[in-house]
Design a protein around this motif. Sequence first.
Motif: not given
Length: 266
Positions: A3-7, A29-37, A155-161
């Motif tokens: 996981a990225p350090d930022d997560l 940006d927005s797609m990563t945020l929406a997916t994470l939330v 983050l997007a790569r970590h989430l599989g996006l």
Amino acid sequence: MTAPDDLPRLLALLDTLPPLAVAVSGGVDSMTLATLVHRHAATPPLIIHAVSPAVPGQARGLITAHATAEGWNLHLLNAGEQDDPRYRANPFDRCYFCKANLYGAIAAVTERTIASGTNLDDLGEHRPGLNAAREHGVVHPFVTAGIGKPGIRALARHLGLTAFAELPAQPCLASRVETGIAIDPRDLAFIDRTEGEVRRLLGAHQTVRVRLRRDGVHLELRPAPAPDAMADLTALMETACHAEGRTFAGLGAYRVGSGFVRSAAE
């Protein structure tokens, strides 16, 4: 994948926020945020996408496909910016009127706190829309957590996006129109269509901007195309412009915000 350090920092921040309405444009940006939330929050977010002539067609397709795959509560709305003469006049602060219409339209359908995918790197650019965000109490989790564009891509790569992580930035089509030239949906459709044709020639990961300026249509690219592609690119642009009575004014290197023109009074 580690996981990225930022997560952890970002997830801890999200835990402090009320239920969110996340505005998505189709960019990383927005797609990563929406997916994470959506995956993390105790209360699933409301995901808002504004349907507009200024939204690239590629973005709309990616959003609807991803929303179905993730099971988002996706709400499409017309933000109404095309009906605002202040926006259509395309002043230097056009983005303010665009975002003011967007956030006002979202506030009309939900009382939730609005969240945007604005990141730390955006703060160094010309972003009048941030003033509209401030007026509407919009939160920017990436900014608060100190995360810029590289961190979001990680983050997007970590989430599989994979469909979003490596795509070039794709701001609204109106950003391609030089300040002071009125925003016209027909121009936006031409820009969207022509940029799509260029990407089909050069590849989806090419940064492409079809700029409308007073002296004609310019094509900006990053990275520079291979020499053997120049003839095909020129022919493509001249054909596209000729079909609509436009003038192809040339090809150059991509420059951030090159459509903005600041007047002497600004």
